[in-house]
Scaffold this active site. Structure first.
Site, short mmCIF file in Angstrom:
data_model
loop_
_atom_site.label_atom_id
_atom_site.label_comp_id
_atom_site.label_asym_id
_atom_site.label_seq_id
_atom_site.Cartn_x
_atom_site.Cartn_y
_atom_site.Cartn_z
N GLU A 63 -3.38 -3.17 -6.60
CA GLU A 63 -2.78 -3.64 -5.36
C GLU A 63 -3.34 -4.77 -5.02
O GLU A 63 -4.83 -4.91 -4.87
CB GLU A 63 -2.69 -2.41 -4.23
CG GLU A 63 -1.82 -3.44 -2.67
CD GLU A 63 -2.10 -2.34 -1.85
OE1 GLU A 63 -2.77 -1.49 -1.47
OE2 GLU A 63 -1.92 -3.52 -0.80
N LEU A 102 9.30 6.17 7.05
CA LEU A 102 8.86 7.43 7.37
C LEU A 102 8.63 7.84 8.59
O LEU A 102 7.69 6.53 9.46
CB LEU A 102 7.40 7.65 6.15
CG LEU A 102 7.50 7.63 5.12
CD1 LEU A 102 6.62 7.63 4.29
CD2 LEU A 102 8.83 8.83 4.20
N ALA A 135 -4.08 -8.74 -2.94
CA ALA A 135 -3.66 -9.11 -1.63
C ALA A 135 -2.77 -9.69 -1.18
O ALA A 135 -2.81 -11.01 -1.97
CB ALA A 135 -5.31 -9.91 -0.87
N LYS A 164 -7.88 -1.63 -5.45
CA LYS A 164 -7.69 -3.06 -4.58
C LYS A 164 -8.54 -3.56 -4.69
O LYS A 164 -9.72 -3.76 -3.41
CB LYS A 164 -7.08 -2.43 -3.21
CG LYS A 164 -7.39 -2.96 -2.24
CD LYS A 164 -5.82 -3.45 -1.31
CE LYS A 164 -6.08 -4.75 -0.44
NZ LYS A 164 -4.47 -5.54 -0.47
N THR A 194 1.16 -1.67 0.18
CA THR A 194 0.27 -0.30 -0.11
C THR A 194 1.23 1.06 -0.17
O THR A 194 0.65 2.29 -0.53
CB THR A 194 -0.71 -0.14 1.54
OG1 THR A 194 -2.11 -1.35 1.39
CG2 THR A 194 -2.12 1.43 1.53
N1 LIG Z 1 8.09 3.18 4.35
C1 LIG Z 1 7.39 3.25 5.29
N2 LIG Z 1 7.74 4.03 6.24
C2 LIG Z 1 7.07 3.49 7.26
N3 LIG Z 1 5.62 3.10 7.96
C3 LIG Z 1 5.72 2.55 6.80
C4 LIG Z 1 6.44 2.18 5.49
N4 LIG Z 1 6.17 1.70 4.98
C5 LIG Z 1 5.08 0.69 5.36
N5 LIG Z 1 4.89 0.83 6.41
C6 LIG Z 1 3.84 0.84 7.39
O1 LIG Z 1 3.74 -0.54 7.61
C7 LIG Z 1 2.28 -0.92 8.20
C8 LIG Z 1 2.38 -2.21 6.77
O2 LIG Z 1 2.18 -1.41 5.15
P1 LIG Z 1 1.12 -1.54 4.17
O3 LIG Z 1 1.92 -0.92 3.14
O4 LIG Z 1 0.01 -1.11 4.59
O5 LIG Z 1 2.30 -3.44 3.59
P2 LIG Z 1 0.79 -4.17 2.85
O6 LIG Z 1 -0.37 -3.33 1.92
O7 LIG Z 1 1.76 -4.93 1.38
O8 LIG Z 1 -0.10 -4.97 3.52
C9 LIG Z 1 1.92 0.05 7.43
O9 LIG Z 1 0.98 0.01 8.71
C10 LIG Z 1 2.16 1.18 6.73
O10 LIG Z 1 1.82 2.34 7.58
MG LIG Z 2 -2.11 -3.20 1.30
#
Ligand SMILES: Nc1ncnc2c1ncn2[C@@H]1O[C@H](COP(=O)(O)OP(=O)(O)O)[C@@H](O)[C@H]1O
Ligand SMILES: [Mg+2]
Length: 240
Positions: free
Chosen positions: A112, A207, A114, A38, A17
């Site tokens: 995106e 971040l 799952a 998504k 995401t």
């Molecule tokens: N580069 C990043 N910096 C800070 N937080 C991140 C970063 N990448 C992911 N997160 C956090 O980690 C969690 C999982 O990321 P997400 O993008 O939702 O993963 P996925 O979509 O693969 O399940 C979320 O809470 C997201 O905000």
């Molecule tokens: Mg996701």
């Protein structure tokens, strides 16, 4: 007619995401009409009655509801199990139609997934319809999101091997939680690039506060890289 690209990962919760939001933001900064979709969502966001990715795309990133989702299932389990538990019938044809509609309205549609490529979506008798089958049916190339730390070589190699086995085209990688000061991260990216000879689209740092504003800032920063600009302006097309 625009292009649609499937954003997959080497696992769940690794930053699909985040990577999708980053790519969408960066594409828009370059003047491209981009959107996210998504199709299958499971599990609610902790702080909201919305589904986790829906919450992120709509409430945080400010995306339009109509393109952020299609199938919403509350149990935080694999889609094939969630659909059985909620009596939801997932129709790949419907997802394909929606992707084609979005393609007609945008330059780039970021779809995106799952979980990863080997995630079952539908269980039908003795058969499983997998994420890779949906990707094939919709004829989408994939971007693979991976963590940058220990384990990344194995996870990317196995994901790429599986994609190739099923004739899925790979646009390149996005490495998430990348730390340029960490020797493992730096060597992982180098090793994966050398072994697989696939483009590294972006390396996203962790971040402190994941927010729309900080993703905008990150996109502005990383877009100083001409290779990234070129790749995005080409609609993330696969170089032959
Ligand atoms: N580069 C990043 N910096 C800070 N937080 C991140 C970063 N990448 C992911 N997160 C956090 O980690 C969690 C999982 O990321 P997400 O993008 O939702 O993963 P996925 O979509 O693969 O399940 C979320 O809470 C997201 O905000
Ligand atoms: Mg996701």
């Amino acid at each position: 007619m625009g292009r649609a690209i499937f954003i997959t990962g080497t696992g769940t919760e690794i930053g699909k995401t985040m990577a999708t939001s980053f790519l969408c933001t960066a594409l828009r900064k370059l003047g491209m009409k981009a959107t996210v979709f998504k199709p299958i969502q499971t599990g609610l966001a902790e702080q909201s009655a919305l589904f986790a990715d829906q919450y992120w795309y709509e409430a945080v990133m400010g995306e339009e509801r109509e393109s952020t989702g299609m199938y919403y299932m509350e149990p935080a389990v694999s889609p094939h199990l969630a659909s059985a538990m909620t009596h939801t019938i997932i129709e790949p044809e419907k997802i394909k139609r929606k992707i084609n509609e979005l393609k007609a309205q945008h330059d780039v549609v970021l779809v995106e997934g799952a979980g990863g490529l080997a995630v079952p979506l539908i269980e039908k008798g003795a058969e499983f319809y997998m994420t890779k089958d949906l990707i094939r049916e919709c004829e989408l190339p994939v971007v693979i999101v991976s963590l940058a730390g220990l384990g990344a070589i194995h996870h990317t190699l196995t994901t790429v091997t599986y994609a190739e086995k099923h004739h899925i085209d790979i646009v390149g990688f996005v490495f998430n939680h990348f730390d340029s000061e960490n020797i493992i991260h730096v060597d992982n990216v180098r090793t994966i690039q050398k072994m697989l000879d696939l483009p590294v689209i972006a390396k996203l740092p962790t971040l402190r506060q994941p927010s729309k504003e900080n993703i905008e800032k990150l996109a502005a920063d990383l877009l100083r890289d001409e290779a990234l600009q070129k790749m995005l302006l080409g609609g993330l097309s696969i170089e032959v």
